[in-house]
Design a protein around this motif. Structure first.
Motif, PDB file in Angstrom:
ATOM      1  N   LEU A 128       6.509  10.996 -27.272  1.00 52.60           N
ATOM      2  CA  LEU A 128       6.531  10.760 -28.823  1.00 52.60           C
ATOM      3  C   LEU A 128       7.585  10.097 -29.436  1.00 52.60           C
ATOM      4  O   LEU A 128       7.332   9.552 -30.599  1.00 52.60           O
ATOM      5  CB  LEU A 128       6.466  12.075 -29.311  1.00 52.60           C
ATOM      6  N   GLY A 129       8.617   9.730 -28.978  1.00 50.00           N
ATOM      7  CA  GLY A 129       9.857   9.031 -29.273  1.00 50.00           C
ATOM      8  C   GLY A 129      11.043   9.390 -28.614  1.00 50.00           C
ATOM      9  O   GLY A 129      11.112  10.294 -27.749  1.00 50.00           O
ATOM     10  N   VAL A 130      12.266   8.721 -29.101  1.00 51.76           N
ATOM     11  CA  VAL A 130      13.551   8.743 -28.137  1.00 51.76           C
ATOM     12  C   VAL A 130      14.138   9.906 -28.801  1.00 51.76           C
ATOM     13  O   VAL A 130      13.970  10.382 -29.917  1.00 51.76           O
ATOM     14  CB  VAL A 130      14.429   7.497 -28.577  1.00 51.76           C
ATOM     15  N   ARG A 131      15.083  10.182 -27.900  1.00 55.91           N
ATOM     16  CA  ARG A 131      15.815  11.665 -28.176  1.00 55.91           C
ATOM     17  C   ARG A 131      16.813  11.620 -29.388  1.00 55.91           C
ATOM     18  O   ARG A 131      16.869  12.512 -30.369  1.00 55.91           O
ATOM     19  CB  ARG A 131      16.771  11.913 -26.981  1.00 55.91           C
ATOM     20  N   PHE A 132      17.333  10.258 -29.570  1.00 51.91           N
ATOM     21  CA  PHE A 132      18.177  10.133 -30.903  1.00 51.91           C
ATOM     22  C   PHE A 132      17.715   8.844 -31.775  1.00 51.91           C
ATOM     23  O   PHE A 132      18.271   7.900 -31.547  1.00 51.91           O
ATOM     24  CB  PHE A 132      19.446   9.760 -30.182  1.00 51.91           C
ATOM     25  N   PRO A 133      16.638   9.060 -32.723  1.00 46.05           N
ATOM     26  CA  PRO A 133      16.235   7.986 -33.306  1.00 46.05           C
ATOM     27  C   PRO A 133      17.135   7.500 -34.455  1.00 46.05           C
ATOM     28  O   PRO A 133      17.832   8.111 -35.113  1.00 46.05           O
ATOM     29  CB  PRO A 133      14.931   8.513 -33.956  1.00 46.05           C
ATOM     30  N   ASP A 134      17.345   6.102 -34.591  1.00 47.00           N
ATOM     31  CA  ASP A 134      18.211   5.585 -35.472  1.00 47.00           C
ATOM     32  C   ASP A 134      17.450   5.558 -36.877  1.00 47.00           C
ATOM     33  O   ASP A 134      16.362   5.281 -37.005  1.00 47.00           O
ATOM     34  CB  ASP A 134      18.336   3.925 -35.066  1.00 47.00           C
ATOM     35  N   MET A 135      18.173   6.323 -37.895  1.00 47.22           N
ATOM     36  CA  MET A 135      17.838   6.458 -39.174  1.00 47.22           C
ATOM     37  C   MET A 135      18.406   5.538 -40.213  1.00 47.22           C
ATOM     38  O   MET A 135      18.428   5.558 -41.293  1.00 47.22           O
ATOM     39  CB  MET A 135      17.871   7.682 -39.590  1.00 47.22           C
ATOM     40  N   THR A 136      19.010   4.309 -39.668  1.00 51.65           N
ATOM     41  CA  THR A 136      19.607   3.254 -40.620  1.00 51.65           C
ATOM     42  C   THR A 136      18.826   2.826 -41.681  1.00 51.65           C
ATOM     43  O   THR A 136      19.129   2.932 -42.785  1.00 51.65           O
ATOM     44  CB  THR A 136      20.016   2.029 -39.644  1.00 51.65           C
ATOM     45  N   ASN A 137      17.353   2.369 -41.191  1.00 49.17           N
ATOM     46  CA  ASN A 137      16.549   1.987 -41.986  1.00 49.17           C
ATOM     47  C   ASN A 137      15.378   3.197 -42.060  1.00 49.17           C
ATOM     48  O   ASN A 137      14.076   2.522 -41.866  1.00 49.17           O
ATOM     49  CB  ASN A 137      15.968   0.469 -41.651  1.00 49.17           C
ATOM     50  N   ALA A 138      15.697   4.240 -42.647  1.00 48.00           N
ATOM     51  CA  ALA A 138      14.489   5.258 -42.580  1.00 48.00           C
ATOM     52  C   ALA A 138      13.358   4.807 -43.337  1.00 48.00           C
ATOM     53  O   ALA A 138      12.021   5.039 -43.220  1.00 48.00           O
ATOM     54  CB  ALA A 138      15.107   6.474 -43.013  1.00 48.00           C
ATOM     55  N   TYR A 139      13.541   4.038 -44.556  1.00 49.03           N
ATOM     56  CA  TYR A 139      12.505   3.600 -45.263  1.00 49.03           C
ATOM     57  C   TYR A 139      12.567   2.090 -45.169  1.00 49.03           C
ATOM     58  O   TYR A 139      13.386   1.517 -45.452  1.00 49.03           O
ATOM     59  CB  TYR A 139      13.151   3.987 -46.871  1.00 49.03           C
ATOM     60  N   THR A 140      11.546   1.653 -44.655  1.00 49.22           N
ATOM     61  CA  THR A 140      11.379   0.163 -44.345  1.00 49.22           C
ATOM     62  C   THR A 140      11.600  -0.833 -45.246  1.00 49.22           C
ATOM     63  O   THR A 140      11.115  -0.845 -46.148  1.00 49.22           O
ATOM     64  CB  THR A 140      10.041  -0.120 -43.559  1.00 49.22           C
ATOM     65  N   PRO A 141      12.801  -1.558 -44.992  1.00 47.18           N
ATOM     66  CA  PRO A 141      13.399  -2.575 -46.063  1.00 47.18           C
ATOM     67  C   PRO A 141      11.992  -3.507 -46.491  1.00 47.18           C
ATOM     68  O   PRO A 141      12.072  -3.767 -47.938  1.00 47.18           O
ATOM     69  CB  PRO A 141      14.318  -3.425 -45.406  1.00 47.18           C
ATOM     70  N   ALA A 142      11.233  -4.046 -45.688  1.00 50.75           N
ATOM     71  CA  ALA A 142      10.184  -5.029 -45.915  1.00 50.75           C
ATOM     72  C   ALA A 142       9.196  -4.235 -46.849  1.00 50.75           C
ATOM     73  O   ALA A 142       8.629  -4.739 -47.623  1.00 50.75           O
ATOM     74  CB  ALA A 142       9.463  -5.485 -44.873  1.00 50.75           C
ATOM     75  N   LEU A 143       8.900  -2.945 -46.743  1.00 50.90           N
ATOM     76  CA  LEU A 143       7.963  -2.161 -47.646  1.00 50.90           C
ATOM     77  C   LEU A 143       8.697  -1.882 -49.082  1.00 50.90           C
ATOM     78  O   LEU A 143       7.833  -1.754 -49.914  1.00 50.90           O
ATOM     79  CB  LEU A 143       7.382  -0.888 -46.965  1.00 50.90           C
ATOM     80  N   GLN A 144       9.849  -1.739 -48.836  1.00 51.34           N
ATOM     81  CA  GLN A 144      10.727  -1.545 -50.265  1.00 51.34           C
ATOM     82  C   GLN A 144      10.482  -2.825 -51.060  1.00 51.34           C
ATOM     83  O   GLN A 144      10.142  -2.970 -52.159  1.00 51.34           O
ATOM     84  CB  GLN A 144      12.056  -1.160 -49.989  1.00 51.34           C
ATOM     85  N   GLN A 145      10.453  -4.079 -50.530  1.00 58.85           N
ATOM     86  CA  GLN A 145      10.533  -5.202 -51.162  1.00 58.85           C
ATOM     87  C   GLN A 145       9.018  -5.399 -51.723  1.00 58.85           C
ATOM     88  O   GLN A 145       8.872  -5.859 -52.776  1.00 58.85           O
ATOM     89  CB  GLN A 145      10.610  -6.476 -50.120  1.00 58.85           C
TER      90      GLN A 145
END
Length: 274
Positions: free
Chosen positions: A148-165
């Motif tokens: 389902l996903g990695v044990r320690f997911p990176d949340m640096t860009n929790a909200y996708t920058p390209a979608l914000q743009q």
């Protein structure tokens, strides 16, 4: 998280569809009206889906609406689940896991939120650029299933920058002014005290609410792209000398629904042309 339960719910939904949804929409308090804009809708009550919780909050219809919106096949949650309803965070985020199982890779999460930033006004729309989990709990507590996903997911860009743009571009085209800021998740259901709001201002929060962050964490854990939009429904405690109520939240979202609908539909249309 039980992968078999995810697969069972996904299969139940798939069996009722003739399309393959591409975008997931999670619609917050008073914002479920967006699902009414979906063409050729298939509606599935939460209570009929294996493993799904049931929404108990006023302003939440409690169903999936799947169909076409501005050239994209979408699956909309008309109402969501909250930690304060007594559900554990595995249940709160179960629909996001099901979306991923259905093949959805992009999620737009919406909510009604209180303004912590005193320069905001009720009726503003805020693009979420980051969040603060202020609850001390996390939907990824417990054993991790690496499928389902990695044990320690990176949340640096929790909200996708390209979608914000993409959202900024959509707002500019509509000549719509939107705020941007940090969303703070508190568990609720009580509203914050004025002292708590002053603390959140010092922590860097711009808006506060009782949802969204668990779904976003799980969506990122699953490798999905995320956009978040808050409807600023009221000024948080202590900013104005007035009591807070859920009725005010619903009234404000009703007042700005046309702007909200226009923005999200324009964003989806932009996604269709990517």
């Amino acid at each position: 998280m039980n992968i078999e339960a995810i697969q069972q719910a996904s299969q139940y939904i798939t069996d009722k569809l003739s399309i393959k949804p591409q975008i997931g929409l999670i619609l917050g308090s008073g914002l479920g009206i967006l699902a009414d804009e979906i063409d050729n809708p298939t509606k599935i009550k939460y209570e009929d889906i294996p493993g799904f919780p049931v929404s108990t909050v006023e302003g939440h219809a409690g169903q999936l609406v799947i169909g076409s919106l501005k050239g994209m096949q979408v699956l909309a949650m008309q109402g969501r689940f909250h930690y304060y309803e007594g559900y554990d965070l595995q249940e709160v985020t179960f629909p996001v896991r099901v979306m991923k199982q259905l093949g959805i890779e992009t999620v737009i999460v919406t909510n009604a939120a209180g303004a912590v930033n005193p320069s905001f006004e009720p009726g503003n729309l805020m693009l979420i650029t980051d969040h603060i989990n202020h609850t001390g709990v996390d939907p990824l507590f417990g054993p991790n299933d690496p499928t389902l996903g990695v044990r320690f997911p990176d949340m640096t860009n929790a909200y996708t920058p390209a979608l914000q743009q993409l959202a900024r571009k959509a707002a500019a085209k509509l000549d719509l002014t939107i705020q941007e800021g940090v969303y703070v998740w508190n568990s609720g259901p009580s509203y914050e005290t004025p002292a708590e709001i002053r603390m959140l201002q010092k922590l860097g929060g711009d808006a506060v609410g009782m949802s969204t962050v668990p779904e976003v964490i799980v969506a990122r854990h699953a490798g999905m792209k995320v956009m978040g939009i808050s409807c600023i429904s009221n000024m948080a405690a202590g900013i104005l000398d007035q009591p807070l109520s859920h009725e005010e939240v619903i009234e404000t979202t009703e007042r700005v629904k046309e702007q909200f609908l226009s923005l999200v539909k324009e964003i989806v249309a932009n996604l269709a042309h990517q």
